[in-house]
Design a protein around this motif. Structure first.
Motif, mmCIF file in Angstrom:
data_model
loop_
_atom_site.group_PDB
_atom_site.id
_atom_site.type_symbol
_atom_site.label_atom_id
_atom_site.label_comp_id
_atom_site.label_asym_id
_atom_site.label_seq_id
_atom_site.Cartn_x
_atom_site.Cartn_y
_atom_site.Cartn_z
ATOM 1 N N ALA A 154 1.050 -1.782 0.123
ATOM 2 C CA ALA A 154 -0.376 -0.283 0.442
ATOM 3 C C ALA A 154 1.141 1.325 -0.267
ATOM 4 O O ALA A 154 0.721 2.186 -0.500
ATOM 5 C CB ALA A 154 -0.920 0.112 1.331
ATOM 6 N N HIS A 157 2.397 2.245 -3.335
ATOM 7 C CA HIS A 157 0.854 2.645 -4.316
ATOM 8 C C HIS A 157 0.362 4.208 -3.913
ATOM 9 O O HIS A 157 0.134 5.080 -4.534
ATOM 10 C CB HIS A 157 -0.794 2.028 -4.029
ATOM 11 C CG HIS A 157 -1.239 2.501 -4.278
ATOM 12 N ND1 HIS A 157 -1.512 2.516 -6.172
ATOM 13 C CD2 HIS A 157 -2.635 3.203 -3.397
ATOM 14 C CE1 HIS A 157 -2.716 2.699 -5.980
ATOM 15 N NE2 HIS A 157 -3.430 3.457 -4.897
ATOM 16 N N LYS A 161 0.925 7.278 -6.067
ATOM 17 C CA LYS A 161 -0.590 8.080 -6.338
ATOM 18 C C LYS A 161 -0.095 9.635 -6.116
ATOM 19 O O LYS A 161 0.057 10.379 -6.530
ATOM 20 C CB LYS A 161 -1.535 7.554 -5.242
ATOM 21 C CG LYS A 161 -2.945 7.949 -6.082
ATOM 22 C CD LYS A 161 -3.810 8.098 -4.873
ATOM 23 C CE LYS A 161 -5.009 8.544 -5.139
ATOM 24 N NZ LYS A 161 -6.267 7.273 -4.870
ATOM 25 N N TYR A 176 -6.836 2.191 3.655
ATOM 26 C CA TYR A 176 -5.285 1.691 4.185
ATOM 27 C C TYR A 176 -5.492 1.179 5.996
ATOM 28 O O TYR A 176 -5.281 -0.025 6.599
ATOM 29 C CB TYR A 176 -4.413 2.671 3.880
ATOM 30 C CG TYR A 176 -2.432 2.019 5.252
ATOM 31 C CD1 TYR A 176 -2.083 1.289 4.760
ATOM 32 C CD2 TYR A 176 -2.562 3.225 6.382
ATOM 33 C CE1 TYR A 176 -1.031 1.683 5.598
ATOM 34 C CE2 TYR A 176 -1.311 3.375 6.691
ATOM 35 C CZ TYR A 176 -0.519 1.639 6.601
ATOM 36 O OH TYR A 176 0.510 1.544 7.424
#
Length: 202
Positions: A154, A157, A161, A176
């Protein structure tokens, strides 16, 4: 001589068992508390939505600070900082993250999300390592190991992002935290079931 050896072995086995029971009891309470906090944090995050204000800032800085405090208490409860290197390192990482988030708020949510991404990677790896280390003592650590691995993914990611053109919000971080709550509660319930079965078989 044989009796003494048997007595020593029995005493050592009993001590190890008691240590495991104490660790399991503490971890159940610890995981339930952390899970409950994460659920409350997620609810507050969705309540604020994409609106950026003082409440959002407090939530963003408070989340890693809570993680630092929780790891500090956990380490002290289980022999001290010196005997729990992964939790100790997590205390420093999470504290630095809170400071970095506070600074990042002045640059926008993209910066904040990038900080959260780096934190998720490092804290996830430390959580994974803690779960592996605790497996022999308390058991039922598979959820914590899985949570740590997923946290690292995560985090990657988040960083990707954060480099995009879209301005993120606290809502992007909430899932998350929600997964974190899920894994903490799964671990707590798993340990509770194990303790119940142990009492039934005793």
């Amino acid at each position: 001589m044989i009796m003494t050896s048997q007595s020593t072995t029995s005493t050592g086995s009993s001590t190890a068992k008691n240590a495991g029971n104490n660790a399991g009891s503490w971890l159940r309470s610890y995981y339930f508390t952390r899970g409950a906090f994460s659920v409350a944090w997620v609810a507050a995050a969705f309540a604020t939505g994409s609106n950026f204000g003082p409440v959002t800032a407090v939530l963003l800085v408070g989340y890693p600070l809570w993680d630092a405090a929780a790891n500090l208490v956990d380490a002290r409860r289980n022999g001290g900082l010196g005997k729990n290197p992964t939790q100790t390192l997590n205390v420093f990482v999470s504290t630095l993250t809170a400071a970095a988030v506070a600074i990042g708020l002045g640059y926008g949510m993209n910066a904040v999300l990038a900080v959260f991404g780096a934190w998720a990677i490092f804290s996830g790896l430390l959580q994974l390592a803690t779960g592996v280390r605790r497996w022999k003592i308390a058991g039922a650590q598979w959820a914590m190991i899985l949570s740590g691995a997923q946290s690292s993914l995560a985090g990657a990611h988040f960083i990707v992002k954060a480099t995009g053109d879209t301005v993120p919000s606290i809502v992007d971080i909430a899932p998350y935290a929600a997964f974190g709550a899920f894994y903490f509660l799964v671990s707590a319930i798993s340990l509770s079931i194990s303790a119940y079965r142990a009492r039934r078989s005793a």
